[in-house]
Write a protein that holds these residues in place. Structure first.
Motif, PDB file in Angstrom:
ATOM      1  N   TRP A 154      29.962  -0.891  64.172  1.00  0.00           N
ATOM      2  CA  TRP A 154      31.408  -0.863  63.926  1.00  0.00           C
ATOM      3  C   TRP A 154      32.123  -0.027  64.978  1.00  0.00           C
ATOM      4  O   TRP A 154      33.116  -0.449  65.588  1.00  0.00           O
ATOM      5  CB  TRP A 154      31.629  -0.289  62.537  1.00  0.00           C
ATOM      6  N   SER A 155      31.607   1.175  65.231  1.00  0.00           N
ATOM      7  CA  SER A 155      32.242   2.091  66.173  1.00  0.00           C
ATOM      8  C   SER A 155      32.192   1.555  67.601  1.00  0.00           C
ATOM      9  O   SER A 155      33.195   1.580  68.331  1.00  0.00           O
ATOM     10  CB  SER A 155      31.549   3.462  66.099  1.00  0.00           C
ATOM     11  N   ILE A 156      31.039   1.045  68.012  1.00  0.00           N
ATOM     12  CA  ILE A 156      30.894   0.529  69.381  1.00  0.00           C
ATOM     13  C   ILE A 156      31.802  -0.667  69.606  1.00  0.00           C
ATOM     14  O   ILE A 156      32.397  -0.814  70.679  1.00  0.00           O
ATOM     15  CB  ILE A 156      29.414   0.167  69.650  1.00  0.00           C
ATOM     16  N   THR A 157      31.919  -1.521  68.598  1.00  0.00           N
ATOM     17  CA  THR A 157      32.827  -2.669  68.716  1.00  0.00           C
ATOM     18  C   THR A 157      34.253  -2.200  68.969  1.00  0.00           C
ATOM     19  O   THR A 157      34.962  -2.748  69.817  1.00  0.00           O
ATOM     20  CB  THR A 157      32.789  -3.516  67.431  1.00  0.00           C
ATOM     21  N   GLY A 158      34.675  -1.161  68.239  1.00  0.00           N
ATOM     22  CA  GLY A 158      36.013  -0.622  68.450  1.00  0.00           C
ATOM     23  C   GLY A 158      36.193  -0.064  69.848  1.00  0.00           C
ATOM     24  O   GLY A 158      37.234  -0.284  70.487  1.00  0.00           O
ATOM     25  N   VAL A 191      31.402  -6.270  63.110  1.00  0.00           N
ATOM     26  CA  VAL A 191      31.919  -6.696  64.418  1.00  0.00           C
ATOM     27  C   VAL A 191      33.307  -7.306  64.254  1.00  0.00           C
ATOM     28  O   VAL A 191      34.245  -6.979  64.990  1.00  0.00           O
ATOM     29  CB  VAL A 191      30.949  -7.695  65.086  1.00  0.00           C
ATOM     30  N   LEU A 192      33.453  -8.195  63.271  1.00  0.00           N
ATOM     31  CA  LEU A 192      34.754  -8.817  63.029  1.00  0.00           C
ATOM     32  C   LEU A 192      35.803  -7.782  62.624  1.00  0.00           C
ATOM     33  O   LEU A 192      36.938  -7.803  63.101  1.00  0.00           O
ATOM     34  CB  LEU A 192      34.619  -9.884  61.944  1.00  0.00           C
ATOM     35  N   TRP A 193      35.413  -6.863  61.760  1.00  0.00           N
ATOM     36  CA  TRP A 193      36.326  -5.810  61.313  1.00  0.00           C
ATOM     37  C   TRP A 193      36.668  -4.876  62.472  1.00  0.00           C
ATOM     38  O   TRP A 193      37.815  -4.448  62.631  1.00  0.00           O
ATOM     39  CB  TRP A 193      35.669  -5.036  60.166  1.00  0.00           C
ATOM     40  N   GLY A 194      35.681  -4.569  63.306  1.00  0.00           N
ATOM     41  CA  GLY A 194      35.926  -3.699  64.459  1.00  0.00           C
ATOM     42  C   GLY A 194      36.923  -4.305  65.434  1.00  0.00           C
ATOM     43  O   GLY A 194      37.815  -3.623  65.938  1.00  0.00           O
ATOM     44  N   VAL A 195      36.776  -5.605  65.688  1.00  0.00           N
ATOM     45  CA  VAL A 195      37.729  -6.285  66.573  1.00  0.00           C
ATOM     46  C   VAL A 195      39.114  -6.301  65.923  1.00  0.00           C
ATOM     47  O   VAL A 195      40.130  -6.044  66.585  1.00  0.00           O
ATOM     48  CB  VAL A 195      37.264  -7.719  66.876  1.00  0.00           C
ATOM     49  N   GLY A 196      39.156  -6.569  64.618  1.00  0.00           N
ATOM     50  CA  GLY A 196      40.432  -6.579  63.915  1.00  0.00           C
ATOM     51  C   GLY A 196      41.119  -5.222  63.958  1.00  0.00           C
ATOM     52  O   GLY A 196      42.333  -5.134  64.174  1.00  0.00           O
ATOM     53  N   GLY A 197      40.348  -4.158  63.765  1.00  0.00           N
ATOM     54  CA  GLY A 197      40.923  -2.820  63.836  1.00  0.00           C
ATOM     55  C   GLY A 197      41.475  -2.502  65.212  1.00  0.00           C
ATOM     56  O   GLY A 197      42.539  -1.883  65.345  1.00  0.00           O
ATOM     57  N   ALA A 198      40.753  -2.925  66.245  1.00  0.00           N
ATOM     58  CA  ALA A 198      41.237  -2.703  67.609  1.00  0.00           C
ATOM     59  C   ALA A 198      42.516  -3.492  67.874  1.00  0.00           C
ATOM     60  O   ALA A 198      43.444  -3.012  68.537  1.00  0.00           O
ATOM     61  CB  ALA A 198      40.148  -3.104  68.610  1.00  0.00           C
ATOM     62  N   LEU A 199      42.582  -4.715  67.349  1.00  0.00           N
ATOM     63  CA  LEU A 199      43.764  -5.547  67.559  1.00  0.00           C
ATOM     64  C   LEU A 199      45.018  -4.897  66.975  1.00  0.00           C
ATOM     65  O   LEU A 199      46.084  -4.895  67.591  1.00  0.00           O
ATOM     66  CB  LEU A 199      43.555  -6.920  66.929  1.00  0.00           C
ATOM     67  N   VAL A 200      44.892  -4.337  65.782  1.00  0.00           N
ATOM     68  CA  VAL A 200      46.073  -3.792  65.109  1.00  0.00           C
ATOM     69  C   VAL A 200      46.419  -2.395  65.619  1.00  0.00           C
ATOM     70  O   VAL A 200      47.560  -1.935  65.469  1.00  0.00           O
ATOM     71  CB  VAL A 200      45.844  -3.768  63.581  1.00  0.00           C
ATOM     72  N   GLU A 259      39.136   7.747  69.489  1.00  0.00           N
ATOM     73  CA  GLU A 259      37.757   7.428  69.102  1.00  0.00           C
ATOM     74  C   GLU A 259      36.763   8.322  69.833  1.00  0.00           C
ATOM     75  O   GLU A 259      35.809   8.834  69.237  1.00  0.00           O
ATOM     76  CB  GLU A 259      37.462   5.956  69.409  1.00  0.00           C
ATOM     77  N   LEU A 260      36.987   8.530  71.126  1.00  0.00           N
ATOM     78  CA  LEU A 260      36.079   9.377  71.896  1.00  0.00           C
ATOM     79  C   LEU A 260      36.208  10.836  71.481  1.00  0.00           C
ATOM     80  O   LEU A 260      35.221  11.556  71.357  1.00  0.00           O
ATOM     81  CB  LEU A 260      36.371   9.217  73.394  1.00  0.00           C
ATOM     82  N   GLY A 261      37.455  11.284  71.270  1.00  0.00           N
ATOM     83  CA  GLY A 261      37.676  12.673  70.889  1.00  0.00           C
ATOM     84  C   GLY A 261      37.087  13.021  69.535  1.00  0.00           C
ATOM     85  O   GLY A 261      36.727  14.178  69.283  1.00  0.00           O
ATOM     86  N   SER A 262      36.992  12.026  68.655  1.00  0.00           N
ATOM     87  CA  SER A 262      36.412  12.300  67.330  1.00  0.00           C
ATOM     88  C   SER A 262      34.965  12.772  67.445  1.00  0.00           C
ATOM     89  O   SER A 262      34.471  13.499  66.570  1.00  0.00           O
ATOM     90  CB  SER A 262      36.493  11.054  66.450  1.00  0.00           C
ATOM     91  N   LEU A 263      34.292  12.397  68.535  1.00  0.00           N
ATOM     92  CA  LEU A 263      32.927  12.873  68.740  1.00  0.00           C
ATOM     93  C   LEU A 263      32.901  14.385  68.895  1.00  0.00           C
ATOM     94  O   LEU A 263      31.930  15.043  68.499  1.00  0.00           O
ATOM     95  CB  LEU A 263      32.320  12.198  69.984  1.00  0.00           C
ATOM     96  N   LEU A 264      33.970  14.964  69.470  1.00  0.00           N
ATOM     97  CA  LEU A 264      34.064  16.423  69.589  1.00  0.00           C
ATOM     98  C   LEU A 264      34.147  17.063  68.207  1.00  0.00           C
ATOM     99  O   LEU A 264      33.574  18.128  67.971  1.00  0.00           O
ATOM    100  CB  LEU A 264      35.297  16.809  70.418  1.00  0.00           C
ATOM    101  N   VAL A 265      34.877  16.419  67.302  1.00  0.00           N
ATOM    102  CA  VAL A 265      34.996  16.947  65.945  1.00  0.00           C
ATOM    103  C   VAL A 265      33.630  16.920  65.251  1.00  0.00           C
ATOM    104  O   VAL A 265      33.225  17.904  64.608  1.00  0.00           O
ATOM    105  CB  VAL A 265      36.030  16.142  65.132  1.00  0.00           C
ATOM    106  N   PHE A 266      32.915  15.812  65.378  1.00  0.00           N
ATOM    107  CA  PHE A 266      31.595  15.711  64.756  1.00  0.00           C
ATOM    108  C   PHE A 266      30.648  16.770  65.330  1.00  0.00           C
ATOM    109  O   PHE A 266      29.871  17.394  64.597  1.00  0.00           O
ATOM    110  CB  PHE A 266      31.013  14.317  64.960  1.00  0.00           C
ATOM    111  N   ALA A 267      30.726  16.970  66.652  1.00  0.00           N
ATOM    112  CA  ALA A 267      29.871  17.978  67.288  1.00  0.00           C
ATOM    113  C   ALA A 267      30.246  19.384  66.819  1.00  0.00           C
ATOM    114  O   ALA A 267      29.366  20.208  66.537  1.00  0.00           O
ATOM    115  CB  ALA A 267      29.981  17.880  68.807  1.00  0.00           C
ATOM    116  N   ALA A 268      31.549  19.654  66.736  1.00  0.00           N
ATOM    117  CA  ALA A 268      31.996  20.977  66.283  1.00  0.00           C
ATOM    118  C   ALA A 268      31.522  21.242  64.863  1.00  0.00           C
ATOM    119  O   ALA A 268      31.074  22.346  64.534  1.00  0.00           O
ATOM    120  CB  ALA A 268      33.522  21.071  66.369  1.00  0.00           C
TER     121      ALA A 268
END
Length: 376
Positions: free
Chosen positions: A37-41, A89-98, A328-337
């Motif tokens: 899901w995340s990679i698709t986004g 995959v379908l949901w990830g593409v849909g989320g990116a579209l909106v 999306e990329l910055g959220s990885l900093l939150v998870f790491a923190a």
């Protein structure tokens, strides 16, 4: 606001993780699905914004709802790991579209009736509606599951997504000046170039990306509530209280966008201090968490409003999607923190973002940053 609320009134949302478990998937398999899901986004975020700029922002929002509905059809008709992966995959593409298209569409519709200054207020109320609808969604999911299990929950979710897509067809879409590009790739390239090479816009995109990424801490609200001694049966209500506080903050985001430049860094800094205070005893800690989320969402809505106000380009959705990818990329900093130091480490991260807010969200752009064209 009606579309924002309806698009979140999906009974699958509170239950899909349980669906995966009850289907027999291991925690490793579920993590793989979330990664899909995340990679698709990641992959589709910016191309989706370019498609909205090149084709139709309204059309892209409608397509997003249809794709999400299709994903839920697959889940409901053939619940298994492969079907869940296809659905994500379908949901990830849909989320990116909106992601970029919806803000661009709302801003341009308001600008078309000379009400662009109202974007912050409208966007804030839309965000608030998305949070408030969690309450009826939870009750609906519980009732539907009791009546017909996951299949009924799934088919109703499909219907809700299609209704949201149908409602989106009614959105006004003002005519736009062509960007001069002859291809989707050209539109994508030009939009990204403007986002990262126009000095003032680059700082605002960065500020929105970093502020938006902090919302990843929401994933840990149940953990925080439990750590403060809230019993398991009370955790959903504690999280709901935080969501309601966030809705109030989001609703006030339009007013926050009109505050003086120095106010937003102060609000975000105060939010960071409140997050650090969640270690206090139960009631005080929950109040601190509620205040954090309210202040944080007010700043986020204000930041997104200032970004839309600063974009003066036919590539509005693409530029907004660049900020979305940054989130999306910055959220990885939150998870790491969080992994390093829990809520305290995330609070430090919030405070670290304050200087970027001070620089990137100024209403008046310094002369040395005010560039009509991207720097080379």
């Amino acid at each position: 606001m009606g579309w924002a609320a309806l698009s979140e009134l999906v009974p699958y949302y509170p239950l899909y993780a349980l669906l995966f478990l009850d289907t027999g998937l291991s925690t490793v398999a579920i993590s793989i699905l979330f990664a899909v899901w995340s990679i698709t986004g990641f992959i589709t975020e910016i191309p989706a914004g370019a498609l909205a700029d090149r084709w139709s922002r309204r059309g892209v929002v409608v397509l997003a709802g249809v794709l999400q509905a299709a994903g839920f059809v697959v889940w409901t008709a053939a619940p298994a790991f492969g079907a869940f992966a296809i659905g994500f995959v379908l949901w990830g593409v849909g989320g990116a579209l909106v992601s970029g298209a919806s803000e661009a569409l709302v801003h341009d519709a308001l600008a078309d009736v000379e009400a662009a200054d109202s974007f912050g207020r409208v966007h804030g109320w839309m965000t608030a509606a998305e949070l408030l609808v969690q309450v009826p969604t939870a009750f609906a999911a519980s009732a539907l599951f009791a009546l017909g299990g996951y299949r009924l929950v799934g088919w109703v979710s499909v219907g809700v997504c299609l209704l949201a897509a149908l409602l989106a067809l009614r959105f006004p879409e003002p005519a736009r000046v062509p960007d001069g590009e002859t291809s989707l790739a050209g539109t994508l390239r030009q939009g990204v170039r403007e986002a990262v090479r126009t000095p003032a816009l680059r700082l605002t995109v960065l500020a929105v990306a970093l502020i938006g990424a902090l919302d990843a801490v929401e994933e840990y609200f149940p953990v925080l509530a439990a750590a403060q001694g809230v019993p398991v049966t009370g955790v959903p209500f504690a999280v709901l209280a935080v969501a309601l506080a966030g809705a109030l903050g989001a609703a006030l985001g339009g007013r926050a966008a009109r505050l003086p430049d120095r106010a937003l860094p102060v609000l975000l800094g105060t939010a960071g201090l409140c997050l650090a205070a969640v270690v206090l005893p139960v009631l005080a800690g929950l109040v601190a968490l509620c205040v954090f989320y309210a202040l944080y969402l007010a700043v986020l809505v204000a930041a997104e409003a200032r970004l839309q106000d600063r974009i003066d380009s036919p590539h509005r959705a693409t530029i907004t999607s660049v900020a979305g990818l940054g989130i999306e990329l910055g959220s990885l900093l939150v998870f790491a923190a969080w992994a390093v130091g829990g809520a305290t480490a995330v609070a430090v991260l919030v405070l670290a973002v304050v200087p970027v807010v001070r620089s990137g969200l100024r209403v008046s752009v310094p002369a040395e940053l005010a560039a009509d064209r991207p720097t080379e």
